[in-house]
Design an enzyme around this catalytic site. Structure first.
Site, PDB file in Angstrom:
ATOM      1  CB  CYS A   1      -0.934   0.003   1.199  1.00 27.20           C
ATOM      2  SG  CYS A   1      -0.102  -0.112   2.794  1.00 27.20           S
ATOM      3  CG  HIS A   2       3.339   2.320   2.636  1.00 28.48           C
ATOM      4  ND1 HIS A   2       3.840   1.732   3.762  1.00 28.48           N
ATOM      5  CD2 HIS A   2       2.162   2.882   3.002  1.00 28.48           C
ATOM      6  CE1 HIS A   2       3.012   1.933   4.779  1.00 28.48           C
ATOM      7  NE2 HIS A   2       1.985   2.624   4.332  1.00 28.48           N
TER       8      HIS A   2
END
Length: 440
Positions: free
Chosen positions: A383-384
């Site tokens: 998600c990063h």
């Protein structure tokens, strides 16, 4: 027998034809997937359960005809399987679209429960909980975005106060005393992940829950609710909600070879433990999460949960043996240039997670991975992935120096990762590092 995966980590099993992978076979047939903390492929048995549900249980589970009755039976069995996997009862399981929804539901419930408790106290002639009148949430500074960003949103909107307890720079764990020091009279929720998705460090949840429950017995009105996001732990280590002592536990299917669907364990939903829905509709999931049930995905989740219950010790043992061999080979090849960001004194770590930095000015994690011929891995949480080439804030929060954090690779092995895979990956890294250093 070891399973074979393609470059996307997808299982090559009887449900797939050679044609399915023809596009990849020419250039990518030798790629080796080591990003199982990001997502996992579906087990063949899970695919079969999904396929059978699609074909035979297509009816609406709320209907009485055969296809609907089959769907209802599959959902009931899956609920039993998921509950058994985490040591709960069938009625404790609420199916969700995934972990993000489950985590949102918990934080939403905590805030709403605080509001209603305050209103009830005022109507009864009592006083509001806490001087600010706002619910107070305690979490850590290394949580997944599906907790962190919800908490930030509630804080920004003036709906809650939030304390982000920093993890120890020695153990990379959130320490019990730091949690207790953050508690206020208006604290309504403590939400701490069970295991970190980048370092693999397991948090001291039983100790935290014991201390909070002891405090709850001394509080007259507002009880502090306890939640853990167990996304990375389920399927890798034993997870028993009652032994942990939590009120809520988040389950994410695609982390343990199930489809992208999730569930929330709630200890007695609506009775012992509050649940306030974010959605309103046809009354499914006892009105806690309405919407016509996604029977095939629930069937897949149930099958994957049953496999974890039956085979967890084998999965755990294989992953640990493979990870230790990986670390041994990395040390043998890179010697003093290697540093493990998942080794912290006194802390337990997931059996499959190896966060490692190869030291050198041109060996940033993104550069190494983009130059590897065979290895498929990540520098941190998926998600990063859009955060550019900045060092992981998780590693920085754990005390890892910025330069070393920039070189980090998160290597996470799976059920089918072999010693031969490890040898190939280490050789690939050796060649890549040599190439990048020669470019200096």
């Amino acid at each position: 027998m070891a399973k074979q995966y393609d470059d996307l980590g997808s299982l090559k099993g009887p449900a797939f034809t050679d044609h399915t992978f023809q596009h990849y076979s020419e250039m990518n047939q030798d790629r080796i997937y080591m990003d199982y903390n990001a997502t996992t492929p579906l087990e063949p048995e899970v695919i079969q359960a999904i396929s059978e549900a699609l074909q035979d249980a297509w009816g609406n589970p709320s209907s009485s005809y055969i296809a609907g009755a089959k769907a209802k039976a599959i959902i009931n069995q899956s609920r039993e399987n998921v509950a058994r996997m985490v040591g709960g009862k069938a009625e404790d399981i609420i199916f969700t679209s995934g972990g993000t929804e489950a985590n949102n539901l918990v934080l939403h419930t905590a805030v709403e429960h605080f509001r209603r408790s305050c209103r009830a106290a005022e109507e009864g002639g009592g006083q509001r909980n806490g001087s600010s009148g706002l619910p107070h949430i305690i979490t850590s500074n290394v949580e997944h975005d599906s907790v962190k960003l919800v908490a930030e949103h509630l804080q920004k909107e003036g709906k809650a106060d939030v304390t982000y307890v920093p993890v120890s720079k020695v153990t990379a764990r959130v320490e019990v005393e730091d949690i207790m020091a953050a508690v206020r009279s208006n604290t309504c929720l403590v939400s701490i992940m069970l295991a970190n998705n980048e370092t693999g460090v397991v948090m001291p949840l039983p100790e935290i829950c014991q201390r909070i429950k002891r405090l709850n017995r001394q509080r007259e009105r507002l009880q502090i609710l306890l939640h853990t996001d167990a996304a990375q732990a389920v399927g890798k280590i034993p997870v028993h909600a009652c032994e942990l002592g939590v009120d809520y536990l988040t389950i994410v299917g695609h982390k343990f070879y199930a489809p992208r669907i999730g569930a929330l364990y709630v200890n007695g939903p609506g009775t012992r433990t509050p649940v306030y829905p974010m959605l309103f509709g046809g009354g499914q999931e006892r009105n806690f999460r309405p919407g016509t049930e996604n029977t095939p995905m629930i069937a897949g989740l149930g099958k994957a949960a049953d496999m974890v219950t039956c085979h967890l010790s084998d999965y755990q043992s294989h992953m640990l043996t493979t990870k230790l061999y990986l670390e041994e080979r990395l040390k043998a090849i890179f010697k003093d240039k290697i540093h493990f960001n998942s080794h912290f004194p006194g802390s337990d770590v997931l059996p499959n997670t190896c966060n490692v930095s190869i030291l050198g000015p041109t060996l940033q994690g993104w550069r190494v991975l983009s130059s590897c011929r065979r290895l498929l891995a990540s520098v941190g949480a998926a998600c990063h992935s859009d955060s550019g080439n900045r060092p992981s804030h998780i590693l920085l929060s754990c005390g890892v120096p910025s330069e070393r954090a920039a070189n980090a690779l998160r290597l996470s092995v799976g059920r089918g990762t072999t010693m031969a895979d490890v040898d190939a990956v280490v050789e690939d890294l050796r060649e890549t590092v040599q190439l990048l250093e020669d470019m200096l």
